[in-house]
Design a protein around this motif. Structure first.
Motif, PDB file in Angstrom:
ATOM      1  N   MET A   1       0.832  -1.194   0.000  1.00  0.00           N
ATOM      2  CA  MET A   1       0.000   0.000   0.000  1.00  0.00           C
ATOM      3  C   MET A   1       0.863   1.237   0.000  1.00  0.00           C
ATOM      4  O   MET A   1       1.825   1.338   0.717  1.00  0.00           O
ATOM      5  CB  MET A   1      -0.889   0.023   1.250  1.00  0.00           C
TER       6      MET A   1
ATOM      7  N   ASP B   1      -4.178  -5.501   0.787  1.00  0.00           N
ATOM      8  CA  ASP B   1      -5.383  -5.095   1.502  1.00  0.00           C
ATOM      9  C   ASP B   1      -6.363  -4.405   0.556  1.00  0.00           C
ATOM     10  O   ASP B   1      -7.551  -4.708   0.508  1.00  0.00           O
ATOM     11  CB  ASP B   1      -4.992  -4.170   2.665  1.00  0.00           C
ATOM     12  N   ARG B   2      -5.852  -3.467  -0.225  1.00  0.00           N
ATOM     13  CA  ARG B   2      -6.697  -2.759  -1.193  1.00  0.00           C
ATOM     14  C   ARG B   2      -7.103  -3.683  -2.336  1.00  0.00           C
ATOM     15  O   ARG B   2      -8.189  -3.551  -2.906  1.00  0.00           O
ATOM     16  CB  ARG B   2      -5.950  -1.536  -1.728  1.00  0.00           C
TER      17      ARG B   2
ATOM     18  N   SER C   1      -5.898   9.514   4.017  1.00  0.00           N
ATOM     19  CA  SER C   1      -6.403   8.366   3.243  1.00  0.00           C
ATOM     20  C   SER C   1      -5.523   7.131   3.441  1.00  0.00           C
ATOM     21  O   SER C   1      -5.885   6.038   3.010  1.00  0.00           O
ATOM     22  CB  SER C   1      -6.476   8.709   1.751  1.00  0.00           C
TER      23      SER C   1
ATOM     24  N   THR D   1      -6.469   2.700   6.741  1.00  0.00           N
ATOM     25  CA  THR D   1      -7.446   1.694   6.348  1.00  0.00           C
ATOM     26  C   THR D   1      -7.758   0.811   7.552  1.00  0.00           C
ATOM     27  O   THR D   1      -7.164   0.961   8.624  1.00  0.00           O
ATOM     28  CB  THR D   1      -6.900   0.817   5.210  1.00  0.00           C
TER      29      THR D   1
ATOM     30  N   SER E   1      -4.746  -0.665   9.262  1.00  0.00           N
ATOM     31  CA  SER E   1      -3.630   0.222   9.604  1.00  0.00           C
ATOM     32  C   SER E   1      -2.976  -0.101  10.932  1.00  0.00           C
ATOM     33  O   SER E   1      -1.754  -0.101  11.048  1.00  0.00           O
ATOM     34  CB  SER E   1      -4.102   1.681   9.609  1.00  0.00           C
TER      35      SER E   1
ATOM     36  N   GLN F   1     -15.681  -0.400  -0.569  1.00  0.00           N
ATOM     37  CA  GLN F   1     -14.392   0.295  -0.602  1.00  0.00           C
ATOM     38  C   GLN F   1     -14.130   1.096   0.658  1.00  0.00           C
ATOM     39  O   GLN F   1     -12.982   1.289   1.062  1.00  0.00           O
ATOM     40  CB  GLN F   1     -14.340   1.238  -1.808  1.00  0.00           C
ATOM     41  N   SER F   2     -15.212   1.588   1.267  1.00  0.00           N
ATOM     42  CA  SER F   2     -15.120   2.410   2.471  1.00  0.00           C
ATOM     43  C   SER F   2     -14.161   3.578   2.196  1.00  0.00           C
ATOM     44  O   SER F   2     -14.331   4.305   1.225  1.00  0.00           O
ATOM     45  CB  SER F   2     -14.665   1.556   3.647  1.00  0.00           C
ATOM     46  N   THR F   3     -13.146   3.755   3.020  1.00  0.00           N
ATOM     47  CA  THR F   3     -12.187   4.849   2.827  1.00  0.00           C
ATOM     48  C   THR F   3     -10.838   4.341   2.327  1.00  0.00           C
ATOM     49  O   THR F   3      -9.815   5.008   2.483  1.00  0.00           O
ATOM     50  CB  THR F   3     -11.984   5.617   4.149  1.00  0.00           C
ATOM     51  N   SER F   4     -10.829   3.156   1.712  1.00  0.00           N
ATOM     52  CA  SER F   4      -9.564   2.573   1.250  1.00  0.00           C
ATOM     53  C   SER F   4      -8.902   3.404   0.162  1.00  0.00           C
ATOM     54  O   SER F   4      -7.698   3.291  -0.066  1.00  0.00           O
ATOM     55  CB  SER F   4      -9.793   1.148   0.740  1.00  0.00           C
ATOM     56  N   ARG F   5      -9.666   4.243  -0.535  1.00  0.00           N
ATOM     57  CA  ARG F   5      -9.110   5.148  -1.539  1.00  0.00           C
ATOM     58  C   ARG F   5      -9.403   6.605  -1.169  1.00  0.00           C
ATOM     59  O   ARG F   5      -9.489   7.471  -2.028  1.00  0.00           O
ATOM     60  CB  ARG F   5      -9.673   4.816  -2.927  1.00  0.00           C
TER      61      ARG F   5
ATOM     62  N   PRO G   1     -10.241   3.970   9.882  1.00  0.00           N
ATOM     63  CA  PRO G   1     -11.016   4.757   8.921  1.00  0.00           C
ATOM     64  C   PRO G   1     -11.914   5.792   9.596  1.00  0.00           C
ATOM     65  O   PRO G   1     -12.118   6.885   9.074  1.00  0.00           O
ATOM     66  CB  PRO G   1     -11.838   3.686   8.192  1.00  0.00           C
TER      67      PRO G   1
END
Length: 426
Positions: free
Chosen positions: A1, A49-50, A274, A277, A280, A339-343, A363
């Protein structure tokens, strides 16, 4: 990541030059015909993870669109841009790719990117959307929003007897506090990761001085004296022992493996929110907290930045289907929830509200931090000029000479300015 949207890249100059040989006649076709199944190649940067999250979104899209198949691949940030430059220079490349704000103009001017049509942007902030437009044409659409932050280990700061970083801190506060943290550990844990080599953090500092990286007409918005002053600040922390030392700092490339904060040799590090995740705390090995950038004046310097953007290439033979996938990725609530806040914090306001209801852990920390800060964030500046990628890489490379004391901040800054002007004027 890639940790947040930090733009390292020691080989970016070579990668950017590779784009120069991209054919300006890259093909662009129409949609599918009959019952043929379309295959789209989607390439992005990130980690496993992403990747798991992205595949779940792709599975959902393919279930709803059985005639479209998405083939995906990813790399860490530096490797990603090298791969893209190589592929496009050879006449290849994906149909869809994640685009970084710094490289939009570089790729658009090389005729790599297609103008995007068929993606609904009515639920996105104009401040964000402007970041993907060049001369009135949309070449990239933001996936999410992020902003700059100081990520720190509250336990280490507290155990050192030092007050933790907080909103409203000055650079002097950070300098003094980081020195105390380093001293308390005998130098095993530095108070903060060195920041002189990262253009992103220099930009925030510049904006605090009322200046910008680039002017509206694509020229440098700062002088050698400005850069030298910033490097002197970073060097004071390094030489005092408050910040990570040259041998460790020079290894930083945007990967988790080389982050001093991940390795627990630093107790604070500038990043983008950002970067937080669900995994994290597992990655960092302990809970962390967020603070705004320190500032010595009334200007915070932070802005609402696209965490990453989506682009469609001119080589794609299926631009309509590509736009359909991009629209789904950005605007479908179910896809957004996955996706939530992964991007980054979702650019679509409806998706963002839906995601915010169920966030927990890292997140949630990032979401609350940015939500509270939104009124203070300004719009992102226009996309940087062609050659900005090479400038970014040069800043990191030239700063190595300062860190290893092969040059002074003043001399190195002067040499850098000459190289930077040549890069954006070629």
């Amino acid at each position: 990541m890639r940790l947040g949207s930090i733009h390292w890249g020691r080989r970016m100059a070579a990668a950017a030059l590779g784009l120069a040989v991209v054919a300006t006649t890259a093909g662009c076709g129409g949609g599918t015909g009959g019952n043929d199944k379309v295959t789209l190649r989607f390439t992005w940067w990130g980690n496993a993870d992403r990747a798991e999250i992205t595949q779940k979104v792709i599975d959902l899209f393919e279930a709803e669109n059985p005639k479209i198949k998405i083939e995906t691949s990813y790399s860490e940030f530096d490797a990603y841009w090298e791969k893209m430059a190589t592929q496009f220079a050879g006449g290849g490349g994906p149909d869809i790719l994640t685009m970084d704000y710094r490289y939009i103009r570089e790729y658009a001017d090389r005729n790599v990117l297609a103008e995007i049509n068929g993606v609904n942007t009515t639920k996105m902030s104009p401040n964000l959307l402007s970041s993907g437009r060049i001369d009135g044409r949309t070449y990239a659409i933001p996936v999410g929003q992020t902003t700059q932050a100081l990520l720190y280990d509250p336990k280490v700061w507290k155990s050192a007897g030092e007050h933790a970083p907080e909103n409203g801190w000055t650079w002097s506060d950070l300098e003094a506090g980081a020195a105390e943290v380093s001293e308390a550990s005998g130098g095993k844990v530095r108070g903060v990761t060195s920041f002189g080599q990262i253009e992103d953090w220099f930009e925030v500092w510049l904006r605090q001085q009322g200046k910008t990286l680039y002017t509206d007409d694509g020229k440098l918005g700062y002088t050698a004296a400005d850069l030298a002053a910033y490097w002197k600040l970073a060097e004071r922390l390094r030489t005092s022992g408050a910040a990570t030392q040259a041998a460790e700092t020079t290894k930083m490339d945007g990967s988790q493996a080389n982050s001093p904060l991940v390795k627990k040799t630093s107790a604070a590090e500038f990043n983008y929110d950002s970067g937080l995740t669900a995994a994290s705390w597992e990655i960092y090995g302990r809970p962390l907290k967020l603070s705004t950038f320190p500032s010595s004046g009334s200007e915070l310097g932070q802005y609402a930045k696209p965490s990453m953007l989506m682009s469609i290439t001119r080589r794609s033979k299926h631009p309509k289907e590509a736009a359909k996938f991009v629209d789904f990725l950005l605007n479908d609530t179910k896809a957004g929830t996955i996706q939530s806040t992964s991007r980054g914090m979702p650019a679509n306001s409806d998706v963002r509200a839906a995601v915010g209801k169920s966030l927990t852990g890292p997140p949630r920390l990032a979401y609350d931090f940015e939500t509270a800060l939104l009124p203070k964030l300004t719009a992102a500046p226009p996309p940087p000029p062609k050659g900005a990628g090479a400038v970014k890489a040069a800043l990191q490379r030239v700063y190595d000479d300062v860190m290893f004391e092969r040059s002074t901040p003043e001399k190195a800054a002067g040499e850098f300015i000459k190289e930077a002007e040549q890069a954006i004027n070629r």
